[in-house]
Motif scaffolding. Structure first.
Motif, mmCIF file in Angstrom:
data_model
loop_
_atom_site.group_PDB
_atom_site.id
_atom_site.type_symbol
_atom_site.label_atom_id
_atom_site.label_comp_id
_atom_site.label_asym_id
_atom_site.label_seq_id
_atom_site.Cartn_x
_atom_site.Cartn_y
_atom_site.Cartn_z
ATOM 1 N N VAL A 241 -6.904 80.482 -33.212
ATOM 2 C CA VAL A 241 -8.060 81.252 -32.736
ATOM 3 C C VAL A 241 -8.035 81.404 -31.218
ATOM 4 C CG1 VAL A 241 -10.572 81.348 -32.622
ATOM 5 C CG2 VAL A 241 -9.448 80.486 -34.694
ATOM 6 N N THR A 242 -7.807 80.293 -30.509
ATOM 7 C CA THR A 242 -7.891 80.286 -29.045
ATOM 8 C C THR A 242 -6.672 80.970 -28.431
ATOM 9 O OG1 THR A 242 -9.033 78.160 -29.203
ATOM 10 C CG2 THR A 242 -8.231 78.831 -27.027
ATOM 11 N N ARG A 243 -6.944 81.894 -27.501
ATOM 12 C CA ARG A 243 -5.869 82.588 -26.809
ATOM 13 C C ARG A 243 -5.130 81.612 -25.906
ATOM 14 N NH1 ARG A 243 -3.728 87.379 -28.353
ATOM 15 N NH2 ARG A 243 -3.055 88.667 -26.614
ATOM 16 N N ALA A 244 -3.794 81.699 -25.880
ATOM 17 C CA ALA A 244 -2.998 80.787 -25.068
ATOM 18 C C ALA A 244 -3.115 81.130 -23.590
ATOM 19 C CB ALA A 244 -1.542 80.839 -25.503
ATOM 20 N N ASP A 245 -2.965 80.106 -22.733
ATOM 21 C CA ASP A 245 -2.884 80.290 -21.287
ATOM 22 C C ASP A 245 -1.395 80.383 -20.926
ATOM 23 O OD1 ASP A 245 -2.699 79.983 -18.519
ATOM 24 O OD2 ASP A 245 -4.435 78.676 -18.427
ATOM 25 N N PRO A 246 -0.963 81.428 -20.205
ATOM 26 C CA PRO A 246 0.470 81.573 -19.888
ATOM 27 C C PRO A 246 1.079 80.344 -19.231
ATOM 28 C CG PRO A 246 -0.715 83.568 -19.309
ATOM 29 C CD PRO A 246 -1.760 82.551 -19.685
ATOM 30 N N GLU A 247 0.297 79.638 -18.397
ATOM 31 C CA GLU A 247 0.845 78.470 -17.704
ATOM 32 C C GLU A 247 1.028 77.277 -18.631
ATOM 33 O OE1 GLU A 247 2.018 78.325 -14.620
ATOM 34 O OE2 GLU A 247 1.648 80.480 -14.549
ATOM 35 N N ASP A 248 0.389 77.295 -19.800
ATOM 36 C CA ASP A 248 0.505 76.185 -20.736
ATOM 37 C C ASP A 248 1.626 76.372 -21.752
ATOM 38 O OD1 ASP A 248 -1.602 74.899 -19.534
ATOM 39 O OD2 ASP A 248 -3.115 75.665 -20.925
ATOM 40 N N LEU A 249 2.240 77.541 -21.782
ATOM 41 C CA LEU A 249 3.290 77.793 -22.764
ATOM 42 C C LEU A 249 4.498 76.894 -22.501
ATOM 43 C CD1 LEU A 249 3.201 81.691 -23.024
ATOM 44 C CD2 LEU A 249 2.161 80.008 -24.556
ATOM 45 N N PRO A 250 5.159 76.423 -23.545
ATOM 46 C CA PRO A 250 6.303 75.508 -23.365
ATOM 47 C C PRO A 250 7.401 76.068 -22.464
ATOM 48 C CG PRO A 250 5.613 75.542 -25.664
ATOM 49 C CD PRO A 250 4.824 76.611 -24.979
ATOM 50 N N LEU A 251 7.737 77.363 -22.627
ATOM 51 C CA LEU A 251 8.810 77.945 -21.814
ATOM 52 C C LEU A 251 8.429 77.966 -20.339
ATOM 53 C CD1 LEU A 251 11.568 79.285 -21.734
ATOM 54 C CD2 LEU A 251 10.457 81.481 -22.137
ATOM 55 N N THR A 252 7.173 78.262 -20.032
ATOM 56 C CA THR A 252 6.720 78.269 -18.638
ATOM 57 C C THR A 252 6.770 76.871 -18.042
ATOM 58 O OG1 THR A 252 5.244 80.125 -19.150
ATOM 59 C CG2 THR A 252 4.821 78.905 -17.117
ATOM 60 N N ARG A 253 6.304 75.895 -18.777
ATOM 61 C CA ARG A 253 6.323 74.509 -18.271
ATOM 62 C C ARG A 253 7.737 74.012 -18.066
ATOM 63 N NH1 ARG A 253 3.115 72.813 -23.229
ATOM 64 N NH2 ARG A 253 3.964 70.743 -22.822
ATOM 65 N N ALA A 254 8.650 74.391 -18.952
ATOM 66 C CA ALA A 254 10.040 73.953 -18.816
ATOM 67 C C ALA A 254 10.708 74.610 -17.617
ATOM 68 C CB ALA A 254 10.810 74.278 -20.094
ATOM 69 N N THR A 255 10.459 75.912 -17.418
ATOM 70 C CA THR A 255 11.146 76.651 -16.359
ATOM 71 C C THR A 255 10.563 76.363 -14.986
ATOM 72 O OG1 THR A 255 11.568 78.417 -17.972
ATOM 73 C CG2 THR A 255 11.895 78.956 -15.657
ATOM 74 N N ARG A 256 9.245 76.209 -14.900
ATOM 75 C CA ARG A 256 8.623 76.016 -13.594
ATOM 76 C C ARG A 256 8.468 74.564 -13.199
ATOM 77 N NH1 ARG A 256 3.910 80.730 -13.517
ATOM 78 N NH2 ARG A 256 5.313 82.419 -12.885
ATOM 79 N N ARG A 257 8.244 73.698 -14.169
ATOM 80 C CA ARG A 257 7.975 72.289 -13.832
ATOM 81 C C ARG A 257 9.060 71.344 -14.340
ATOM 82 N NH1 ARG A 257 2.590 74.027 -15.389
ATOM 83 N NH2 ARG A 257 2.592 72.830 -17.320
ATOM 84 N N GLY A 258 10.036 71.859 -15.061
ATOM 85 C CA GLY A 258 11.134 71.011 -15.525
ATOM 86 C C GLY A 258 10.768 70.129 -16.696
ATOM 87 N N GLU A 259 9.675 70.452 -17.397
ATOM 88 C CA GLU A 259 9.270 69.626 -18.539
ATOM 89 C C GLU A 259 10.202 69.832 -19.724
ATOM 90 O OE1 GLU A 259 5.243 69.641 -19.888
ATOM 91 O OE2 GLU A 259 4.441 70.085 -17.882
ATOM 92 N N VAL A 260 10.355 68.761 -20.517
ATOM 93 C CA VAL A 260 11.035 68.850 -21.806
ATOM 94 C C VAL A 260 9.955 68.772 -22.879
ATOM 95 C CG1 VAL A 260 12.683 67.776 -23.377
ATOM 96 C CG2 VAL A 260 13.155 67.828 -20.917
ATOM 97 N N VAL A 261 9.772 69.833 -23.612
ATOM 98 C CA VAL A 261 8.703 69.947 -24.600
ATOM 99 C C VAL A 261 9.306 69.803 -25.988
ATOM 100 C CG1 VAL A 261 6.830 71.385 -25.465
ATOM 101 C CG2 VAL A 261 7.494 71.520 -23.045
ATOM 102 N N THR A 262 8.732 68.909 -26.799
ATOM 103 C CA THR A 262 9.271 68.672 -28.138
ATOM 104 C C THR A 262 8.174 68.817 -29.185
ATOM 105 O OG1 THR A 262 8.900 66.274 -27.927
ATOM 106 C CG2 THR A 262 11.056 67.104 -27.287
ATOM 107 N N ASN A 263 8.515 69.560 -30.230
ATOM 108 C CA ASN A 263 7.715 69.656 -31.457
ATOM 109 C C ASN A 263 6.246 70.012 -31.195
ATOM 110 O OD1 ASN A 263 9.997 68.994 -32.956
ATOM 111 N ND2 ASN A 263 9.546 66.813 -32.910
ATOM 112 N N GLU A 264 6.030 71.036 -30.402
ATOM 113 C CA GLU A 264 4.679 71.551 -30.186
ATOM 114 C C GLU A 264 4.433 72.732 -31.126
ATOM 115 O OE1 GLU A 264 3.266 70.561 -25.620
ATOM 116 O OE2 GLU A 264 3.452 72.634 -26.309
#
Length: 534
Positions: A241-264
């Motif tokens: 239901v809730t619209r996603a925030d572009p900054e919270d998307l896994p690809l954005t977090r990985a590319t901009r902040r270097g996060e490794v996102v698993t199983n979201e």
């Protein structure tokens, strides 16, 4: 235009390359070292001769139809082994590879056309035997009549340039091959894969699976930065239901902040409006120095799996509901039977018959109590036996109000079948304590202990404070009452060890079950309670 080889062109500071070409024909290289202490100027011929000799580029003069060397400076002579003859030798003799490669006809072309002829990146074996690459320029030198009298050869070492270009070509070919392999992999792998560039998370590639799942063409999904991802891909949070925030998307977090996102889990809406639950894993792409150059995300559609899980949860909930209803009805029926037996016992005149009816009512009541716990508890497969024992002791204490029950139990989960059998054994042991304790004073206490053992089993013990057991007493020998047969039969069914002995005062009955229980972590300690005599 050819250079006039016979004109009187004085060597001057003008640096005219045509004048540099008009060098005298030396049979041997000339380096004037006799007057090393004498001042040298650009007007000094010996200085110019030495400059040409020490120039880093190869310089040579060729004469005649067989292109004989009349001069070669040091850089040019280094193209052959030390001591190799140059002066007066035909070019084909000094450089046989030139003849084999067909370069000498190019020199002939200089005579015919009277124009400079260039040959780029020609392979030559150096004096060390290593292969090198040179650019050769053949400049015609004309006489007074305009005919070509000699050829000035300039050789420039371009080995480094060729080597770097060849290495770059190899790397480019390897990169192209890797790109082809990657594209082939992404075309058939059953997962959506997205590659993006840092820092704006511009999508550069979407796998074929990704475009099929979204129902959108790659041209609509690629080439867009982070702030357009949510709208273009139509992405929602896992609640759908809730619209996603572009900054919270896994690809954005990985590319901009270097996060490794698993199983979201996220929800992606197809172009036809169908909502897909996707499981995402993302990470940064780094250069050798650790700099983030991009990001990658892999995702797959788990909508079908989530639907199956939801259906299974519903089915299990329905099963639990039905089993709970069954246990509830069984409990009511057993409670009715127990009440009827108790009523019959109270109206029976014979003491022995009354005791048997009361014992039967207690047995049925114990089973009814267990079914009550089953339909009220979280599971129909296991029972928290400690709480069940406390409940039984409360009921038995109400029936035998002259006794005090001291209860010390731990919270241990038992399988339902084990709990039923052990509950019947407990009822018989308590009934036996009430019946045979015969206290020497007014102490009518019954002590109940239940808990886990160090070996991983469970242990149930019932103790009274009466006169104790007769000498040489062995359970099951000498007396075979119905209650004792129940105890022994249930012990065999459980594979348990039954022990009986004096406790001074009183008797203690202990039943040990190997590896039967599971201690509840949050309440595995002993709980002690004492019932007051009414």
């Amino acid at each position: 235009m050819p250079v006039n080889a016979e004109a009187d062109l004085p060597l001057s500071s003008t640096g005219n390359p045509e004048r540099m070409a008009c060098l005298p024909e030396y049979d041997t290289p000339v380096v004037n070292t006799a007057d090393a202490d004498a001042p040298a100027t650009l007007l000094d011929g010996s200085f110019l001769t030495e400059a040409v000799e020490l120039a880093p580029a190869g310089i040579a003069l060729l004469h005649g139809p067989d292109h004989r060397f009349t001069y070669a400076n040091r850089a040019y002579r280094h193209l052959r082994k030390p001591g190799s003859a140059f002066i007066g030798q035909p070019a084909a003799t000094v450089f046989p590879e030139f003849a084999i490669a067909g370069r000498l006809p190019l020199v002939d072309e200089v005579y015919a056309t009277r124009r400079t002829v260039r040959r780029r990146e020609f392979a030559v074996l150096r004096e060390t035997g290593e292969q090198a690459f040179y650019d050769f320029d053949h400049v015609p030198l004309a006489g007074a009549d305009g005919s070509v009298r000699a050829i000035l050869v300039l050789a420039s070492d371009v080995t480094d340039k060729v080597t770097m270009r060849q290495a770059a070509e190899v790397r480019a070919a390897e990169a192209e091959k890797a790109q082809q392999l990657l594209e082939g992999l992404l075309a058939f792998i059953p997962e959506g894969v997205i590659l993006a560039e840092a820092p704006d998370v511009t999508i550069r590639h979407v796998s074929a699976y990704g475009t099929r799942m979204t129902g959108r063409p790659a041209a609509e999904l690629e080439g867009i930065p982070a702030h357009q991802h949510v709208e273009r891909w139509d992405i929602l949070r896992s609640d759908g239901v809730t619209r996603a925030d572009p900054e919270d998307l896994p690809l954005t977090r990985a590319t901009r902040r270097g996060e490794v996102v698993t199983n979201e889990e996220w929800v992606l809406r197809r172009v036809d409006g169908q909502a897909l639950t996707i499981l995402c894993n993302a990470g940064p792409i780094r250069a050798p120095d650790g700099t983030i150059t991009g990001g990658v995300i892999a995702w797959r559609d788990i909508s079908a799996a989530r639907q199956v899980q939801a259906e299974l949860r519903d089915a299990l909930a329905q099963k639990e509901l039905l089993l709970g209803e069954v246990n509830h009805r069984v409990r009511n029926s057993l409670q009715l039977v127990s009440s009827l037996l108790g009523l019959q016992a109270r109206e029976t005149a014979g003491a022995e018959t009354r005791r048997e009816l009361e014992a039967a009512a207690a047995r049925v009541g114990a089973i009814a109590k267990l079914h009550e716990r089953l339909y009220k508890g979280p599971s129909v497969e296991r029972v928290e036996f400690g709480a069940y024992l406390r409940s039984l002791c409360q009921d038995l204490g109400e029936a035998a109000s002259e006794h005090i029950f001291e209860v010390e139990v731990a919270a241990v989960d038992l399988p339902t079948d084990t709990a039923v059998a052990l509950g019947l054994v407990f009822v018989e042991l308590v009934a036996n304590a009430i019946k045979h304790a015969n206290p020497v004073d007014d102490t009518r206490r019954i002590f109940v202990h239940f808990g886990s053992t160090a070996a991983g089993g469970v242990e149930l013990s019932v103790r009274d404070y009466g006169v104790g057991l007769p000498p040489g007493f062995v359970p099951g020998q000498g007396t075979r009452g119905f209650g004792m047969r129940v105890i022994l039969g249930m012990a065999r069914q459980l594979g348990a060890e039954l022990r009986a002995g004096n406790a001074a005062p009183g008797a203690r009955w202990t039943l040990h079950l190997p590896g039967s229980g599971q201690v509840t972590p949050e309440c595995g300690h002993m709980a002690r309670s004492v019932s007051d005599r009414s």
